[in-house]
Scaffold this motif. Structure first.
Motif, PDB file in Angstrom:
ATOM      1  N   GLY A   1     126.820 -55.517   3.489  1.00 34.17           N
ATOM      2  CA  GLY A   1     126.087 -54.542   2.688  1.00 34.17           C
ATOM      3  C   GLY A   1     126.567 -54.533   1.239  1.00 34.17           C
ATOM      4  N   ALA A   2     127.875 -54.613   1.070  1.00 37.68           N
ATOM      5  CA  ALA A   2     128.429 -54.614  -0.285  1.00 37.68           C
ATOM      6  C   ALA A   2     127.998 -55.868  -1.038  1.00 37.68           C
ATOM      7  CB  ALA A   2     129.947 -54.528  -0.222  1.00 37.68           C
ATOM      8  N   ALA A   3     128.036 -57.005  -0.331  1.00 35.67           N
ATOM      9  CA  ALA A   3     127.659 -58.269  -0.979  1.00 35.67           C
ATOM     10  C   ALA A   3     126.209 -58.217  -1.448  1.00 35.67           C
ATOM     11  CB  ALA A   3     127.873 -59.434  -0.017  1.00 35.67           C
ATOM     12  N   LEU A   4     125.355 -57.644  -0.598  1.00 39.14           N
ATOM     13  CA  LEU A   4     123.932 -57.599  -0.951  1.00 39.14           C
ATOM     14  C   LEU A   4     123.673 -56.651  -2.119  1.00 39.14           C
ATOM     15  CD1 LEU A   4     122.247 -57.556   2.590  1.00 39.14           C
ATOM     16  CD2 LEU A   4     122.497 -59.491   1.022  1.00 39.14           C
ATOM     17  N   GLU A   5     124.412 -55.588  -2.163  1.00 35.97           N
ATOM     18  CA  GLU A   5     124.166 -54.627  -3.241  1.00 35.97           C
ATOM     19  C   GLU A   5     124.772 -55.061  -4.555  1.00 35.97           C
ATOM     20  OE1 GLU A   5     124.261 -50.431  -2.711  1.00 35.97           O
ATOM     21  OE2 GLU A   5     124.164 -50.606  -0.516  1.00 35.97           O
ATOM     22  N   GLU A   6     125.851 -55.819  -4.473  1.00 33.80           N
ATOM     23  CA  GLU A   6     126.584 -56.124  -5.699  1.00 33.80           C
ATOM     24  C   GLU A   6     126.311 -57.511  -6.253  1.00 33.80           C
ATOM     25  OE1 GLU A   6     130.491 -55.343  -4.330  1.00 33.80           O
ATOM     26  OE2 GLU A   6     129.985 -53.234  -3.925  1.00 33.80           O
ATOM     27  N   ALA A   7     125.554 -58.293  -5.532  1.00 35.21           N
ATOM     28  CA  ALA A   7     125.333 -59.670  -5.978  1.00 35.21           C
ATOM     29  C   ALA A   7     124.768 -59.711  -7.397  1.00 35.21           C
ATOM     30  CB  ALA A   7     124.377 -60.374  -5.032  1.00 35.21           C
ATOM     31  N   ALA A   8     125.194 -60.712  -8.139  1.00 36.40           N
ATOM     32  CA  ALA A   8     124.698 -60.867  -9.506  1.00 36.40           C
ATOM     33  C   ALA A   8     123.216 -61.246  -9.502  1.00 36.40           C
ATOM     34  CB  ALA A   8     125.505 -61.936 -10.238  1.00 36.40           C
ATOM     35  N   GLU A   9     122.830 -62.006  -8.486  1.00 37.65           N
ATOM     36  CA  GLU A   9     121.419 -62.351  -8.347  1.00 37.65           C
ATOM     37  C   GLU A   9     121.154 -62.740  -6.894  1.00 37.65           C
ATOM     38  OE1 GLU A   9     119.312 -64.725 -11.380  1.00 37.65           O
ATOM     39  OE2 GLU A   9     118.692 -66.045  -9.750  1.00 37.65           O
ATOM     40  N   ILE A  10     120.081 -62.205  -6.357  1.00 39.08           N
ATOM     41  CA  ILE A  10     119.693 -62.597  -5.006  1.00 39.08           C
ATOM     42  C   ILE A  10     118.311 -63.206  -5.061  1.00 39.08           C
ATOM     43  CG2 ILE A  10     119.255 -61.866  -2.633  1.00 39.08           C
ATOM     44  CD1 ILE A  10     121.258 -59.790  -2.851  1.00 39.08           C
ATOM     45  N   ARG A  11     118.219 -64.423  -4.567  1.00 42.76           N
ATOM     46  CA  ARG A  11     116.957 -65.144  -4.606  1.00 42.76           C
ATOM     47  C   ARG A  11     116.254 -65.032  -3.270  1.00 42.76           C
ATOM     48  NH1 ARG A  11     120.014 -70.129  -7.718  1.00 42.76           N
ATOM     49  NH2 ARG A  11     119.631 -69.291  -9.810  1.00 42.76           N
ATOM     50  N   VAL A  12     115.043 -64.532  -3.316  1.00 37.94           N
ATOM     51  CA  VAL A  12     114.273 -64.378  -2.075  1.00 37.94           C
ATOM     52  C   VAL A  12     112.817 -64.756  -2.338  1.00 37.94           C
ATOM     53  CG1 VAL A  12     115.706 -62.465  -1.243  1.00 37.94           C
ATOM     54  CG2 VAL A  12     113.638 -61.983  -2.549  1.00 37.94           C
ATOM     55  N   ALA A  13     112.115 -64.987  -1.268  1.00 40.82           N
ATOM     56  CA  ALA A  13     110.665 -65.047  -1.354  1.00 40.82           C
ATOM     57  C   ALA A  13     110.189 -63.661  -0.924  1.00 40.82           C
ATOM     58  CB  ALA A  13     110.116 -66.115  -0.411  1.00 40.82           C
ATOM     59  N   ASP A  14     109.231 -63.103  -1.612  1.00 44.21           N
ATOM     60  CA  ASP A  14     108.666 -61.813  -1.227  1.00 44.21           C
ATOM     61  C   ASP A  14     109.695 -60.684  -1.153  1.00 44.21           C
ATOM     62  OD1 ASP A  14     106.995 -59.811  -0.423  1.00 44.21           O
ATOM     63  OD2 ASP A  14     106.155 -60.879   1.295  1.00 44.21           O
ATOM     64  N   ALA A  15     110.152 -60.270  -2.307  1.00 41.71           N
ATOM     65  CA  ALA A  15     111.168 -59.213  -2.377  1.00 41.71           C
ATOM     66  C   ALA A  15     110.776 -57.929  -1.633  1.00 41.71           C
ATOM     67  CB  ALA A  15     111.496 -58.900  -3.843  1.00 41.71           C
ATOM     68  N   PRO A  16     109.543 -57.447  -1.762  1.00 41.76           N
ATOM     69  CA  PRO A  16     109.223 -56.209  -1.048  1.00 41.76           C
ATOM     70  C   PRO A  16     109.394 -56.348   0.462  1.00 41.76           C
ATOM     71  CG  PRO A  16     107.559 -56.653  -2.711  1.00 41.76           C
ATOM     72  CD  PRO A  16     108.433 -57.864  -2.641  1.00 41.76           C
ATOM     73  N   ALA A  17     108.979 -57.489   1.004  1.00 43.63           N
ATOM     74  CA  ALA A  17     109.099 -57.681   2.448  1.00 43.63           C
ATOM     75  C   ALA A  17     110.568 -57.711   2.856  1.00 43.63           C
ATOM     76  CB  ALA A  17     108.395 -58.970   2.872  1.00 43.63           C
ATOM     77  N   VAL A  18     111.379 -58.410   2.073  1.00 44.65           N
ATOM     78  CA  VAL A  18     112.806 -58.495   2.395  1.00 44.65           C
ATOM     79  C   VAL A  18     113.465 -57.122   2.272  1.00 44.65           C
ATOM     80  CG1 VAL A  18     115.024 -59.432   1.637  1.00 44.65           C
ATOM     81  CG2 VAL A  18     113.021 -60.931   1.761  1.00 44.65           C
ATOM     82  N   ARG A  19     113.127 -56.423   1.208  1.00 46.76           N
ATOM     83  CA  ARG A  19     113.714 -55.100   1.000  1.00 46.76           C
ATOM     84  C   ARG A  19     113.378 -54.165   2.158  1.00 46.76           C
ATOM     85  NH1 ARG A  19     114.184 -54.928  -4.687  1.00 46.76           N
ATOM     86  NH2 ARG A  19     111.947 -55.266  -4.884  1.00 46.76           N
ATOM     87  N   SER A  20     112.125 -54.215   2.582  1.00 47.17           N
ATOM     88  CA  SER A  20     111.736 -53.290   3.634  1.00 47.17           C
ATOM     89  C   SER A  20     112.356 -53.690   4.976  1.00 47.17           C
ATOM     90  CB  SER A  20     110.199 -53.204   3.687  1.00 47.17           C
ATOM     91  OG  SER A  20     109.720 -53.582   4.936  1.00 47.17           O
ATOM     92  N   TRP A  21     112.462 -54.976   5.204  1.00 53.35           N
ATOM     93  CA  TRP A  21     113.093 -55.459   6.428  1.00 53.35           C
ATOM     94  C   TRP A  21     114.575 -55.056   6.451  1.00 53.35           C
ATOM     95  CZ3 TRP A  21     117.100 -58.586   7.926  1.00 53.35           C
ATOM     96  CH2 TRP A  21     117.048 -59.159   9.209  1.00 53.35           C
ATOM     97  N   LEU A  22     115.222 -55.229   5.306  1.00 52.90           N
ATOM     98  CA  LEU A  22     116.635 -54.861   5.235  1.00 52.90           C
ATOM     99  C   LEU A  22     116.819 -53.358   5.420  1.00 52.90           C
ATOM    100  CD1 LEU A  22     117.957 -57.104   2.326  1.00 52.90           C
ATOM    101  CD2 LEU A  22     118.580 -57.245   4.742  1.00 52.90           C
ATOM    102  N   ALA A  23     115.910 -52.596   4.833  1.00 48.78           N
ATOM    103  CA  ALA A  23     116.018 -51.141   4.946  1.00 48.78           C
ATOM    104  C   ALA A  23     115.941 -50.721   6.413  1.00 48.78           C
ATOM    105  CB  ALA A  23     114.911 -50.476   4.138  1.00 48.78           C
ATOM    106  N   GLU A  24     115.056 -51.359   7.152  1.00 47.10           N
ATOM    107  CA  GLU A  24     114.940 -51.033   8.573  1.00 47.10           C
ATOM    108  C   GLU A  24     116.234 -51.320   9.317  1.00 47.10           C
ATOM    109  OE1 GLU A  24     111.638 -52.999  10.486  1.00 47.10           O
ATOM    110  OE2 GLU A  24     110.299 -52.266   8.893  1.00 47.10           O
TER     111      GLU A  24
END
Length: 904
Positions: free
Chosen positions: A374-397
């Motif tokens: 959780g800390a790594a994901l929040e503090e990363a200098a940059e996170i590369r993803v496809a479809d940020a909203p989908a990833v964000r919502s999946w992670l939130a769940e």
DNA sequence: TCTCAAACGTA
DNA sequence: CGTACGTTTGAGAA
């Protein structure tokens, strides 16, 4: 080139036309299409064949030879040459060009030679290869190629379709024909070649011919002794010596054409995988053929391209804090990830730094690792993803949050090249990140899952994790590639920075808000509509007296055109159309008392009511516990830049009919809110047309205060505005909108049910009075043909390679797209700008009211008590001044408790 | 179980 | 032989 290099050269020579033609007949023309009516069966079959042969034969060089249209020197020798052949089937047209496009993308040379045939090109190159001591492989179904077979030259003859080949070596030729390959043209001259319309000696087949040739050595020897040959065959030969000599002249391959000498010219490896996939997208080719693209064909040497293939690279199974630390390493900061809800393993994540990759099963993580992750994901200098909203919502769940520094590669890729098949993580990883994947394993049946052993199950999970890790890892090079590409495309950078990226967060918020549904109203409506559906079913069934599924066009065709023997409607691929337009036309031709007429009434009623019921059922499925539905606005779906709405689609909720509108009555202001407000742009596309075309008349129309279509109609028909009748107005309106879609006179006549001549006159009259529009439309297509793309007012591009296609259908389709894209796309740009303004002003004013939906030219806002005036002001102003056109942007606003009531 | 075509709703 | 979409359904392939 050094001697050691030439030692293992193998050139593959393909007869392009012959193989394309075989492919055409081997595969169903209507089973392969690019989706725009162009058949692609020959292209598919040919490409498939090429891939197979390259994979199995491993050539180092390849050339594909094509015949040119028009004749060759052989036609001048014999005017019946190749006569009597059937017309080329229409569906074959254009496919040769497409094959050439595929070859260009693959970096495979293709050749033509004026006045000569493909066989001569092949003969020249095969002879050269042999002389240089290299191997040659010929793929051809033409028997003239047999003469080229030699110690180093092998012929692959297709036996069945284009994938099964017979290897013809000198020994194989000898065995089959009883003569060596170089004597084959002699034999063919005697026997004749029906495919080329070359008659041979009557009564002489391959056996006799071979016997003679063996006896007299060769054809000249045989002819010299023709007098000695006894019997019927001998006489026949003497009677047809001229034919034989002509045949021999015709079937001799030319081996001295002036073709590029340098072997490197034909070498494999000039392919561009991204370009190939682009072409495959365009041809609507499926995954199988993409997957099978061999690296050698593209010149990608997996051994030398920096380590093992991505899926074989070491994947860390992150099952504890140490493994996570090892994965993240010291660099900590630059991450890429992809996620999936696996049928076996639950939530799985692939996580990669630029130098390491790992797979994480979130459900089995201990709390220490989970905290560290959780800390790594929040503090990363940059996170590369496809479809940020989908990833964000999946992670939130799953209890995680992404930090602020998220880079959405789908969005970047979409802006650079809209219209691709997919922008999902695997597509980016393979198209831009150099990864390649096995085909997706199909979803196992529940019963299979139950029977699975623990080992098998674990293996499946590990494989899914490995795949995610590979995807995540490939997102790093993909991101670098996108950085480079946007660096060279300031227009894309601007669209991303000023529009799409900020809008992405707004769309996520809108998704989270959802819109409230009156579930009681929904249920009541559903019951009522279902009753109508049942009634229509009953009544229709009673008329035909048999069980018929009204939702099955196939069964309907039987009932309509066989049982009831009604006149047939327009043709479609599966027979005759049963769409509403056809059925209404058909109905009008029938006696109102007839059973056919009544059946059609009930059928149309059934269609309408089951369609409406479908909306209600669909909404019921997705409404949440708080009675709200949360559509997802897709930002990379429409090539023009429009949004799309899914799960559920709230951009196609019925509005035209009274019964449809009742569905809109079920969308309401939610608890804590007072009312819904809708605001829409009036005639935004025509305003954009006025702006882009700078047509003085159209601009005046918008400044005159007069009703647009009335004004335009008065000009077109040359009458005063108050003399415009409804028919004139609606015809003009159809032309106005038709023009923005590239409508033809034919289409216009069909739509308005007027004659072709009347439609042409209407359009000409329109263009006469609004010449600026005509000039603009013409200029748009021509500019796009030159530059390769169209542009919106914000500089958003859409690439249209088909504008220069030799295939008329493809070209004209691209032309219509070119006419529409700047208009539809600019309208999309404008409302997106408006959404940013509206959202930010409402937040700045600290209102509770909030924007919920966008329907292309309309926004739906949920208004809190006491905020109506402020909201109305913000929305009107935000939309109205989103972009300065040369005509005003007119915004209409409506207020109401339900979506229907808020219409205006 | 998946994919395709047909049909149809919206702007 | 008018652009841009998404969803549902039946039918046939796999």
């Amino acid at each position: 080139m050094s001697a050691s290099d030439t030692d293992d050269q193998r050139i593959l020579l393909i007869d392009g036309h012959a193989m394309a033609f075989r492919a055409f007949f081997a595969l169903p023309a209507d089973g392969f299409s690019d989706g725009r009516g162009q058949a692609t069966n020959a292209v598919y079959g040919f490409t498939r064949m090429l891939i197979n042969v390259v994979a199995s034969e491993r050539p180092t060089h390849v050339a594909v030879a094509f015949d040119l249209p028009g004749g060759t020197f052989r036609d001048r020798i014999y005017d019946q040459y190749k006569g009597g052949r059937d017309e080329t089937p229409p569906a074959f047209h254009g496919q040769i060009d497409l094959i050439m496009q595929v070859l260009d993308a693959l970096g495979v040379r293709w050749l033509t030679y004026e006045d000569y045939e493909a066989d001569d090109i092949i003969a020249t190159l095969a002879t050269r290869a042999e002389a240089a001591g290299d191997e040659a492989l010929i793929v051809s179904s033409d028997r003239d190629a047999i003469q080229l077979v030699g110690a180093k030259v092998t012929l692959l003859q297709p036996i069945k379709g284009v994938t099964e080949m017979r290897r013809m070596t000198p020994a194989a030729v000898e065995e089959k024909y009883g003569i060596p390959p170089e004597r084959y043209p002699d034999l063919a001259a005697l026997v004749g070649e029906a495919a080329d319309n070359l008659p041979g000696v009557p009564g002489v087949g391959p056996k006799t011919a071979a016997k003679w040739l063996t006896q007299y050595g060769d054809l000249p020897g045989l002819i010299a002794h023709a007098g000695e040959i006894k019997g019927k065959a001998g006489q026949s030969l003497r009677d047809h010596l001229e034919d034989v000599e002509r045949n021999r002249l015709m079937n001799a391959a030319y081996t001295t054409l002036d073709l590029p000498e340098d072997p490197a010219h034909y070498s494999l490896g000039g392919g561009d995988r991204a370009r190939v996939l682009e072409v495959f997208d365009d041809l609507a080719f499926g995954d199988t053929i993409r997957r099978d693209l061999p690296a050698t064909l593209l010149g990608e040497d997996p051994q030398e391209s920096g380590g093992p293939a991505p899926e074989e690279a070491e994947v860390l199974a992150v099952d504890g804090p140490d493994a996570l630390r090892e994965l993240l390493g010291e660099e900590g900061g630059l991450l890429a990830l992809d996620v999936v809800e696996d049928v076996r393993g639950g939530p799985l994540m692939g996580l990669a730094t630029p130098s390491a990759r790992g797979a994480i099963a979130l459900s089995s993580l201990d709390s220490e690792t989970s905290t560290a992750l959780g800390a790594a994901l929040e503090e990363a200098a940059e996170i590369r993803v496809a479809d940020a909203p989908a990833v964000r919502s999946w992670l939130a769940e799953n209890g995680y949050r992404l930090g602020a520094q998220v880079r959405d590669l789908s969005l970047e890729s979409f802006v650079l090249r809209p219209g691709a098949r997919s922008y999902d993580a695997e597509a980016l990883a393979s198209d831009l990140g150099g990864a390649s994947f096995e085909p997706k394993p199909r979803k196992p049946a529940a019963s299979t899952l139950q029977k699975e052993s623990a080992e098998v199950r674990a293996e499946h999970i590990a494989r899914a994790g490995g795949r995610l890790a590979a995807t995540a890892a490939a997102l790093h090079p993909a991101a670098e590639e996108l950085t480079a590409r946007t660096g060279e495309a300031p227009w894309a950078r601007r669209i991303l920075d000023e529009l799409e990226q900020p809008l992405q967060r707004v769309l996520e918020t809108m998704h989270e808000r959802g819109i409230a549904i009156d579930e009681q109203a929904l249920a009541a409506l559903r019951e009522e509509f279902e009753g109508f559906v049942a009634q229509a079913k009953r009544e229709a069934g009673a008329i035909v007296g048999e069980e018929v599924n009204l939702a099955s066009p196939k069964q309907l065709q039987v009932v309509l055109f066989e049982t009831l023997a009604l006149p047939t409607t327009r043709k479609i691929s599966s027979g005759h159309s049963t769409d509403a337009e056809s059925l209404t036309d058909l109905q009008e031709s029938l006696d109102p008392e007839s059973s056919g007429h009544q059946f059609l009434s009930w059928l149309l009623r059934f269609r309408e009511m089951s369609k409406l019921t479908g909306y209600l059922v669909g909404l019921d499925k997705v409404v949440d516990a708080g009675s709200r539905v949360h559509t997802t606005f897709q930002q990379t779906a429409a090539a023009t830049g429009r949004l799309a709405s899914t799960e559920p689609n709230l951009q196609n909720i019925p509005v035209r009919t009274a019964e449809g509108q009742r569905i809109r009555d079920a969308f309401v202001a939610g608890e804590g809110f007072e009312t819904l407000l809708t605001a829409d742009y009036s005639q935004i596309e025509m305003r954009i047309m006025a702006h882009l075309s700078e047509d003085a008349g159209l601009i005046e129309a918008f400044n005159s205060g007069e009703d647009l279509h009335n004004f335009v109609a008065s000009r077109v028909f040359g009458v005063s505005p108050d003399a415009v009748d409804p028919a004139m107005r609606s015809k003009t309106k159809a032309v106005s909108y038709g023009l923005a879609y590239g409508l033809s006179a034919f289409g216009l006549s069909r739509q308005l049910r007027i004659s072709r001549a009347e439609a042409t006159a209407l359009r000409d009259g329109y263009f006469e009075r609004f010449g600026g529009v005509r000039d603009y439309l013409h200029h748009t297509v021509e500019t796009a043909r030159t530059t390769g793309y169209t542009e919106t007012i914000l500089g958003r591009r859409r690439y249209l390679p088909d504008l220069t296609s030799d295939n008329r259908q493809r070209r004209e389709n691209a032309e219509r797209v070119a006419l529409n894209s700047p208009i539809q796309g600019s309208a999309a740009d404008i409302i997106k700008l408006a959404m940013l303004r509206v959202e930010s002003r409402m937040r700045a004013a600290e209102l509770s009211s909030r924007m919920l939906l966008q329907v292309h030219d309309e926004l739906v806002v949920e208004v809190a008590a006491g905020e109506l005036d402020q909201v109305r002001e913000i929305v009107e102003e935000g939309m109205g001044s989103a972009y300065q056109l040369s005509v005003p942007l007119d915004v209409g606003v409506g207020i109401g408790r339900t979506w229907r009531e808020a219409a205006h």
